[in-house]
Design a protein around this motif. Structure first.
Motif, mmCIF file in Angstrom:
data_model
loop_
_atom_site.group_PDB
_atom_site.id
_atom_site.type_symbol
_atom_site.label_atom_id
_atom_site.label_comp_id
_atom_site.label_asym_id
_atom_site.label_seq_id
_atom_site.Cartn_x
_atom_site.Cartn_y
_atom_site.Cartn_z
ATOM 1 N N ALA A 1 0.833 -1.204 0.000
ATOM 2 C CA ALA A 1 0.000 0.000 0.000
ATOM 3 C C ALA A 1 0.867 1.254 0.000
ATOM 4 C CB ALA A 1 -0.903 0.001 1.237
ATOM 5 N N ALA A 2 0.409 2.276 -0.731
ATOM 6 C CA ALA A 2 1.059 3.587 -0.650
ATOM 7 C C ALA A 2 0.870 4.145 0.762
ATOM 8 C CB ALA A 2 0.445 4.535 -1.676
ATOM 9 N N LYS A 3 1.706 5.101 1.143
ATOM 10 C CA LYS A 3 1.676 5.614 2.522
ATOM 11 C C LYS A 3 0.358 6.321 2.868
ATOM 12 C CE LYS A 3 6.631 5.868 3.420
ATOM 13 N NZ LYS A 3 6.959 4.893 2.368
ATOM 14 N N ASN A 4 -0.335 6.850 1.844
ATOM 15 C CA ASN A 4 -1.565 7.592 2.141
ATOM 16 C C ASN A 4 -2.818 6.717 2.156
ATOM 17 O OD1 ASN A 4 -1.567 7.137 -0.610
ATOM 18 N ND2 ASN A 4 -2.211 9.201 -1.188
ATOM 19 N N VAL A 5 -2.663 5.401 2.058
ATOM 20 C CA VAL A 5 -3.815 4.486 2.129
ATOM 21 C C VAL A 5 -4.206 4.328 3.599
ATOM 22 C CG1 VAL A 5 -4.587 2.094 1.734
ATOM 23 C CG2 VAL A 5 -3.194 3.265 0.019
ATOM 24 N N SER A 6 -5.491 4.550 3.910
ATOM 25 C CA SER A 6 -5.940 4.449 5.306
ATOM 26 C C SER A 6 -6.090 2.981 5.713
ATOM 27 C CB SER A 6 -7.286 5.158 5.473
ATOM 28 O OG SER A 6 -8.306 4.419 4.799
ATOM 29 N N THR A 7 -6.194 2.748 7.017
ATOM 30 C CA THR A 7 -6.402 1.394 7.543
ATOM 31 C C THR A 7 -7.686 0.799 6.972
ATOM 32 O OG1 THR A 7 -5.337 2.120 9.573
ATOM 33 C CG2 THR A 7 -6.544 0.046 9.681
ATOM 34 N N GLU A 8 -8.729 1.635 6.883
ATOM 35 C CA GLU A 8 -10.023 1.163 6.354
ATOM 36 C C GLU A 8 -9.885 0.764 4.876
ATOM 37 O OE1 GLU A 8 -9.586 4.058 8.003
ATOM 38 O OE2 GLU A 8 -10.571 3.488 9.893
ATOM 39 N N GLN A 9 -9.174 1.584 4.098
ATOM 40 C CA GLN A 9 -9.000 1.277 2.671
ATOM 41 C C GLN A 9 -8.173 0.001 2.490
ATOM 42 O OE1 GLN A 9 -7.376 5.087 1.357
ATOM 43 N NE2 GLN A 9 -9.207 5.419 0.108
ATOM 44 N N ARG A 10 -7.162 -0.168 3.327
ATOM 45 C CA ARG A 10 -6.337 -1.370 3.236
ATOM 46 C C ARG A 10 -7.189 -2.617 3.528
ATOM 47 N NH1 ARG A 10 -0.144 -2.534 4.999
ATOM 48 N NH2 ARG A 10 -0.468 -4.565 5.911
ATOM 49 N N ALA A 11 -8.109 -2.482 4.479
ATOM 50 C CA ALA A 11 -9.006 -3.600 4.806
ATOM 51 C C ALA A 11 -9.946 -3.915 3.636
ATOM 52 C CB ALA A 11 -9.816 -3.277 6.065
ATOM 53 N N VAL A 12 -10.406 -2.881 2.942
ATOM 54 C CA VAL A 12 -11.260 -3.078 1.754
ATOM 55 C C VAL A 12 -10.456 -3.794 0.660
ATOM 56 C CG1 VAL A 12 -12.434 -1.885 -0.161
ATOM 57 C CG2 VAL A 12 -12.833 -1.151 2.202
ATOM 58 N N ALA A 13 -9.244 -3.311 0.406
ATOM 59 C CA ALA A 13 -8.387 -3.942 -0.606
ATOM 60 C C ALA A 13 -8.137 -5.403 -0.251
ATOM 61 C CB ALA A 13 -7.060 -3.190 -0.720
ATOM 62 N N ASP A 14 -7.866 -5.673 1.027
ATOM 63 C CA ASP A 14 -7.607 -7.038 1.488
ATOM 64 C C ASP A 14 -8.805 -7.944 1.209
ATOM 65 O OD1 ASP A 14 -5.651 -8.715 3.299
ATOM 66 O OD2 ASP A 14 -7.656 -9.107 4.077
ATOM 67 N N ALA A 15 -10.004 -7.454 1.532
ATOM 68 C CA ALA A 15 -11.218 -8.255 1.326
ATOM 69 C C ALA A 15 -11.465 -8.515 -0.163
ATOM 70 C CB ALA A 15 -12.419 -7.543 1.947
ATOM 71 N N LEU A 16 -11.252 -7.499 -1.004
ATOM 72 C CA LEU A 16 -11.457 -7.657 -2.451
ATOM 73 C C LEU A 16 -10.464 -8.654 -3.040
ATOM 74 C CD1 LEU A 16 -12.086 -3.943 -3.498
ATOM 75 C CD2 LEU A 16 -13.797 -5.782 -3.413
ATOM 76 N N LEU A 17 -9.197 -8.569 -2.610
ATOM 77 C CA LEU A 17 -8.158 -9.467 -3.141
ATOM 78 C C LEU A 17 -8.328 -10.887 -2.602
ATOM 79 C CD1 LEU A 17 -5.142 -6.997 -2.786
ATOM 80 C CD2 LEU A 17 -6.179 -7.746 -4.943
ATOM 81 N N ARG A 18 -8.825 -11.001 -1.363
ATOM 82 C CA ARG A 18 -8.979 -12.314 -0.718
ATOM 83 C C ARG A 18 -10.083 -13.153 -1.368
ATOM 84 N NH1 ARG A 18 -6.151 -13.722 3.704
ATOM 85 N NH2 ARG A 18 -5.355 -11.621 4.060
ATOM 86 N N ALA A 19 -10.898 -12.525 -2.207
ATOM 87 C CA ALA A 19 -11.981 -13.258 -2.884
ATOM 88 C C ALA A 19 -11.443 -14.317 -3.848
ATOM 89 C CB ALA A 19 -12.880 -12.284 -3.638
ATOM 90 N N THR A 20 -10.149 -14.252 -4.202
ATOM 91 C CA THR A 20 -9.594 -15.254 -5.135
ATOM 92 C C THR A 20 -8.510 -16.117 -4.486
ATOM 93 O OG1 THR A 20 -7.985 -13.651 -5.958
ATOM 94 C CG2 THR A 20 -10.049 -13.834 -7.184
ATOM 95 N N GLY A 21 -8.385 -16.050 -3.165
ATOM 96 C CA GLY A 21 -7.379 -16.874 -2.494
ATOM 97 C C GLY A 21 -6.773 -16.142 -1.317
ATOM 98 N N SER A 22 -5.531 -16.472 -0.964
ATOM 99 C CA SER A 22 -4.914 -15.848 0.200
ATOM 100 C C SER A 22 -4.157 -14.586 -0.199
ATOM 101 C CB SER A 22 -4.001 -16.841 0.911
ATOM 102 O OG SER A 22 -3.065 -17.364 0.015
ATOM 103 N N VAL A 23 -3.892 -13.744 0.797
ATOM 104 C CA VAL A 23 -3.234 -12.449 0.561
ATOM 105 C C VAL A 23 -2.112 -12.269 1.572
ATOM 106 C CG1 VAL A 23 -3.544 -9.929 0.509
ATOM 107 C CG2 VAL A 23 -5.387 -11.410 -0.296
ATOM 108 N N GLU A 24 -0.960 -11.829 1.089
ATOM 109 C CA GLU A 24 0.165 -11.440 1.947
ATOM 110 C C GLU A 24 0.471 -9.972 1.674
ATOM 111 O OE1 GLU A 24 1.820 -13.285 4.221
ATOM 112 O OE2 GLU A 24 0.561 -15.044 3.816
ATOM 113 N N TRP A 25 0.767 -9.224 2.740
ATOM 114 C CA TRP A 25 1.115 -7.798 2.593
ATOM 115 C C TRP A 25 2.601 -7.597 2.853
ATOM 116 C CZ3 TRP A 25 -2.125 -3.776 1.153
ATOM 117 C CH2 TRP A 25 -3.472 -4.113 0.999
#
Length: 273
Positions: A138-162
């Motif tokens: 994530a870019a530095k200006n991505v909020s915690t809430e936005q990161r959680a949204v991105a995580d949920a969207l990406l997790r729809a196709t498998g696992s996610v590592e940050w």
């Protein structure tokens, strides 16, 4: 950082609904994302994507029809990205989360062309069956809430590592992004070796495919390290040990894969420039 798709609000625009974008969209809908919150920008939609319009997904709306877009997911081919820039920017406000799954496309170039707050992600093709692995930064200006949204969207196709360091993404691309091709090559060459050892082509192909697929599933279900699983199959002085002596020799698999991943990492860095 957990978030569920049912809780995600605001309009999500998916730009590009080819194999990977289509797999993400299918995953989102299967996991409860409201189709009315989704718009798809795809000049050549497949029949499956077009059929989703009957469920409420908006197909190719204009930016003015949508109003404020909460999240833009960019699943275009990287070579089409710059020419699609003006279209993408029309959907992006200052607070729009931009999630890119394009290989070799940096946070800096995504910010420059799309604006918004950027998450860069690298999925792989098993995402099509919900068994992918995606690495995201994530870019530095991505909020915690936005990161959680991105995580949920990406997790729809498998696992996610940050990861926190974007420079790792070239090696990620080389290992997991390109990795499925190495596994398919293994099945191909194992079948070829079976034929060379005297097996009929059809039988050799079936044995190689099922062995690679079954071993992958065993690895998936087991908590044991891959080295332990390998050792479990290898009797001292037996047939497997004889083969592994070749594969683990000086010019064997370790040396080959180190060179292969290094070549892919180097190419990923070149493409990002």
């Amino acid at each position: 950082m957990s978030n569920t798709l049912e809780n995600i609000t605001g309009t999500i625009v998916l730009a590009g609904a080819g194999k990977m974008g289509g797999a993400m969209l299918t995953g989102w809908l299967a996991r409860g994302l409201d189709p009315k919150n989704i718009a798809v920008i795809e000049p050549f939609p497949s029949q499956e994507i077009s059929a989703l319009a009957t469920k409420g997904v908006r197909l190719n709306p204009s930016a003015s029809d949508l109003g404020t877009v909460a999240t833009l997911v960019v699943a275009l081919k990287p070579q089409m990205f710059r020419q699609a820039g003006a279209m993408l920017k029309s959907f992006t406000g200052l607070s729009t989360l931009v999630v890119s799954i394009m290989a070799g496309t940096t946070i800096a170039s995504l910010s420059e062309i799309c604006g918004g707050t950027v998450v860069r992600a690298m999925p792989n093709t098993p995402a099509a069956i919900g068994r992918g692995i995606t690495v995201a930064v994530a870019a530095k200006n991505v909020s915690t809430e936005q990161r959680a949204v991105a995580d949920a969207l990406l997790r729809a196709t498998g696992s996610v590592e940050w990861v926190d360091d974007e420079s790792l993404m070239d090696a990620v691309t080389a290992v997991s992004g390109s990795g499925p091709a190495y596994i398919f090559l293994l099945a191909e060459e194992l079948a070829r070796a079976g034929v060379a050892a005297g097996l009929p082509q059809e039988l050799a192909t079936k044995l190689a495919r099922e062995t690679v697929a079954g071993s992958g599933e065993l690895l998936h279900r087991s908590d044991a390290p891959s080295a332990t699983l390998r050792q479990n199959v290898t009797s001292p002085g037996g047939t497997t040990a004889a083969a592994l002596e070749v594969l683990m020799g000086p010019d064997g698999m370790q040396s080959l894969l180190i060179r292969a991943v290094a070549a892919a990492t180097k190419r990923s860095k070149e493409l990002a420039k």
